[in-house]
Enzyme design. Structure first.
Site: not given
Length: 874
Positions: A719, A755, A757-758, A794, A798, A825-826, A855
């Site tokens: 994180g 650990e 990731g991003r 994202r 988010y 179409c959203e 992500y």
């Protein structure tokens, strides 16, 4: 009686007045004085009588304080040096302006010597002397100003503000406040108007100073020059008041910190008062009362950018539409929490408590009450809160209640119009406070602000995050103007002080888009740099790459070659990792499944990966598969952190981890199953910048060894925050190492694992898309691109921000405010809201979306049966 604006100038002169106030920075350079002379000429040409009010030169207040201190300490050499420094500062400006003003300043320097000499040997400086000394700064600077304007052919008349501004007698005010924070009568005065109406002359005088009924010099306190100018504007019944400073008006946040701060073009007196009181430094709130009482418009301009519009402040709002206009902050706030079970329904408790504050001369700002507690905030701008004052307050309150002093704090205020009517729209913004300890919440009775008091060190980040959600995306209108960065075509420098990698590889990226509509591109050098910075954490024994962030085979192979282990959350990820990395051993894999089926656990254990459990269910119902196994347990420490609700993985409403109160049962069940718990794991969430998050996690996990004596490893999660826009601050890796090293020194028997990731991959990745169509609907402008939330979900999921630039026109200024949307179409298929692109943007241009390495492709889909963007590592 309130005088109408149309009647300005009718009481005592033929021509209407304008009052021009210039701050210390504005009068400290040749360049600015040339601007001032031009501004004065323009106002004269417009048929106005001009009164210039200005401050002491920048830095003079500090020099006068040094002079006072030296005099009090009988340090003649220090006093001589301080005085010489003061003389040199003014002499330098005189030389730069090419005027002969030193003789007219000499009497004031002699006055300083006369005032300082008697201080030797005294215990303290009396307020009368302090006021007299501090006033000399304004007397010196305005003598220079009058001389310069005359030298420029602008006939100017200097006068002493103390002959006009008279301090009022205030009931119950202290001697200190009478001398150092006086107030003056400001009713329109025909005598003053006639006295100052010297035909053909510009009048120039001092801010900050006045006199009392005895003729002593008094000061108008902080922001005194703003207040002086407002007093003069009211006394002269001025057409308007102009405040000239170093920024073009008031802004929606501090532009020196938030480059996306919006210029506020129109405000009411009440709104300006709220913004100024809540922390904006451009305008002092005390200056608004005289202007509001006599409806004198105030304009706030920048001396060094007089071509810019600035802010106009008047009585009536230009629109009644509910709107957030600013995010403001005050630091150094002190809270006083008063607890007493006996106060419930007790008549007069508040009156008695507040009487104590009044008796001690302490002004209360915000108030929050409950049945047994009253908490108030004390504004540092209006209170002198040294340790003695605080102790006196606690002692006095002790007869009524138990008083606790909390601080330093920061008050963060959402300021705007009709705030109550848009509270329901602030949901995403209020989520930002989920990780904060909120001491007080106050919704203003005037419906103009909502204020939160939090720990001081959290203030800056909250302001930036709230501004990004509530103000920056709003379209330019009559109130919210352009951003600071658009006004000056500049941005705050990124903390790393280097350009993003994709700028130097622009041509290569454009060539990659030949015959393509969209593509993810990852930069191997950036990945390697991030891995290296993590491996330099000498307090961490093992770093595992959380491959759910990006599972591209080439990326996996690269991070493993760099020295990172792999963290997986599914069987599919383990199989992908083993297939992509030839040298990968199962023991190098940390497996952290969540609500997976039994067979997946059996398969993983037989393979030999390090398994983490985050639930009692597997131990309760499948104990046989864990016999003689070394396991980790994921612990929910009860705290969730991160930039959005969906990335917070701690707390009762998160599905992850074993609750602390269930750990004794977990330990017993593991023992009965014959399993050994050798590691504890916890991950609070993603996008965290506070380095103490991980050290606090480590300390909290270490306390749980009482349940798991065989534990050797503490996995403190990932994180690590990544800046989501150009110029934003990076996570301080060296600070993280320092706090973790402090832990490992005191716990040599425990290893720390990390650990991320991003952090490894986010900034290494960009998404290239092609402009397909452009559309205008009313005031909204849409730029359509070749892929949308099917490739990058994202922003929709988010509310994540990603900078977007026109790579085809990278050197063209971005001046067009647009929404960048995809073909899905959203309604939520928006990749970027209220972003600036070049006005020349057209079909076929290549846009680049930043910080999408994590992500992005990993969460893509074929929704609407549209193919997601392919990937490539370069």
């Amino acid at each position: 009686m309130t005088t109408k604006i149309s009647d300005r100038g009718s009481l005592g002169s033929k021509l209407p007045w304008v009052v021009l106030k210039f701050g210390g920075t504005s009068v400290s350079s040749v360049t600015n004085w040339s601007h001032i002379a031009r501004i004065v000429r323009e106002r004269l040409a417009a048929g106005l009588q001009v009164l210039v009010v200005h401050s002491a030169l920048s830095g003079v207040t500090d020099r006068l304080e040094k002079l006072l201190t030296a005099g009090l300490q009988s340090d003649s050499s220090a006093a001589d040096a301080a005085l010489a420094d003061l003389v040199a500062l003014h002499h330098q400006l005189i030389c730069d302006l090419n005027i002969d003003a030193l003789p007219i300043l000499q009497p004031h320097f002699l006055d300083l010597q006369t005032l300082i000499s008697p201080l030797a040997g005294l215990e303290h400086i009396d307020d009368r002397t302090r006021a007299a000394v501090m006033a000399i700064g304004e007397l010196l600077s305005t003598k220079i100003g009058a001389t310069y304007l005359n030298h420029q052919g602008l006939a100017s008349q200097w006068f002493d503000a103390r002959t006009v501004l008279r301090a009022e007698v205030r009931e119950a005010s202290s001697v200190k406040s009478n001398y150092l924070s006086a107030t003056c009568d400001f009713k329109p005065n025909t005598k003053v108007q006639k006295t100052l109406s010297v035909f053909g002359k510009v009048m120039i005088t001092q801010g900050f100073i006045a006199s009392d009924s005895s003729g002593d010099t008094v000061l108008l306190g902080r922001g005194g020059s703003d207040t002086s100018s407002a007093y003069f504007a009211a006394l002269l019944d001025a057409q308007h008041l102009e405040i000239w400073t170093d920024v073009p008006g008031m802004f929606s946040a501090n532009p020196r910190v938030t480059s996306a701060a919006r210029q506020l073009l129109e405000l009411t007196y009440d709104e300006a008062q709220e913004i100024a009181t809540a922390g904006a430094k451009v305008l002092h709130p005390r200056c608004l009362l005289p202007a509001r009482q006599y409806q004198i418009p105030i304009y706030v301009f920048a001396t060094n950018a007089s071509n810019l519009l600035g802010t106009r402040i008047t009585q009536e709002p230009i629109t009644e539409v509910a709107q957030v206009k600013a995010i403001c902050m005050r630091k150094g706030v002190t809270l006083v929490s008063m607890d007493s079970p006996g106060m419930w329904h007790q008549v007069g408790f508040l009156a008695d408590a507040f009487q104590i504050f009044k008796h001690l001369g302490i002004s209360i700002d915000l108030v929050s009450t409950s049945e047994t507690n009253v908490t108030v905030s004390l504004d540092p701008q209006v209170n002198t809160l040294d340790s003695k004052a605080i102790q006196d307050l606690k002692n006095a309150l002790s007869i009524l209640c138990r008083a606790e002093i909390i601080g330093p704090c920061a008050s963060v205020s959402v300021v705007g119009r009709n705030i109550r009517s848009i509270l329901h729209k602030l949901g995403d913004a209020l989520q930002l406070f989920a990780d904060q300890k909120i001491y007080l919440v106050s919704q203003a009775a005037n419906n103009l602000n909502l204020t939160f008091v939090v720990d001081e060190d959290q203030g800056d980040r909250l302001v930036n995050d709230l501004h990004e959600l509530l103000v920056r995306p709003a379209r330019v209108d009559a109130v919210l103007g352009p951003t600071w960065e658009k006004l000056f075509q500049t941005k705050l420098p990124a903390s790393k002080n280097i350009l993003p990698w994709w700028r130097s590889r622009r041509n290569e990226l454009i060539s990659l888009m030949k015959n393509k509509e969209c593509i993810y591109v990852y930069d191997s050098k950036t990945i390697q740099e991030r891995c290296k910075s993590l491996l330099n954490l000498n307090s961490v024994s093992r770093v595992s790459y959380a491959m759910k962030a990006n599972s591209h085979p080439d990326v996996l192979a690269l991070v493993h070659r760099c020295g990172l282990s792999i963290e997986c959350v599914s069987r599919g990820e383990i199989e992908r990792a083993l297939k992509s990395i030839n040298a990968l051993r199962p023991a190098d894999i940390l497996f952290t499944p969540n609500f997976a089926c039994r067979d997946e656990y059996v398969w993983a254990l037989e393979l030999g990966v390090q398994l983490t459990l985050d639930n009692l269910h597997p131990l309760n119902y499948w104990p046989e598969i864990f016999k003689n196994r070394n396991l980790f347990v994921r612990v929910d420490l009860g705290v969730g952190r991160g930039h959005h609700l969906h990335v917070r993985t701690g707390g009762e409403h998160s599905k992850f981890g074993v609750a602390i109160h269930d750990l004794p049962q977990f330990a017993r069940t593991a023992y009965q199953a014959g399993a050994r718990i050798v590691g504890l794991h916890s991950h609070a969430g993603s996008g965290v910048f506070d380095v103490h998050n991980w050290s606090e996690t480590a300390y909290s996990l270490s306390l749980l060894k009482e349940f798991f004596p065989e534990v050797k490893v503490l996995d403190i999660g990932g994180g690590l925050g990544v800046p989501d826009r150009d110029g934003a601050e990076n996570l301080d890796i060296s600070a993280l190492n320092a706090v973790l090293f402090s832990f490992t020194e005191s716990h040599p028997d425990l290893q720390l694992w990390l650990e991320p990731g991003r952090f490894v991959i986010a900034e290494a990745g960009v998404l290239l898309v092609r402009v397909t169509q452009l559309k205008t609907k009313g005031t909204s402008m849409y730029v359509g691109v070749s892929t949308g939330m099917n490739s990058l979900i994202r922003p929709a999921l988010y509310g994540a921000h990603h900078d977007i630039v026109n790579l085809s026109r990278l050197s063209t200024p971005a001046t067009l405010l647009v929404d960048v949307v995809g073909p899905i179409c959203e309604a939520g298929d928006v990749l970027g809201h209220a972003l600036y692109l070049p006005a020349e943007t057209c079909e076929g241009d290549i846009l680049l979306i930043t910080t999408v390495g994590a992500y992005g492709a990993a969460m893509s889909s074929q929704y609407n049966l549209r193919l997601a963007a392919p990937e490539i590592l370069i």
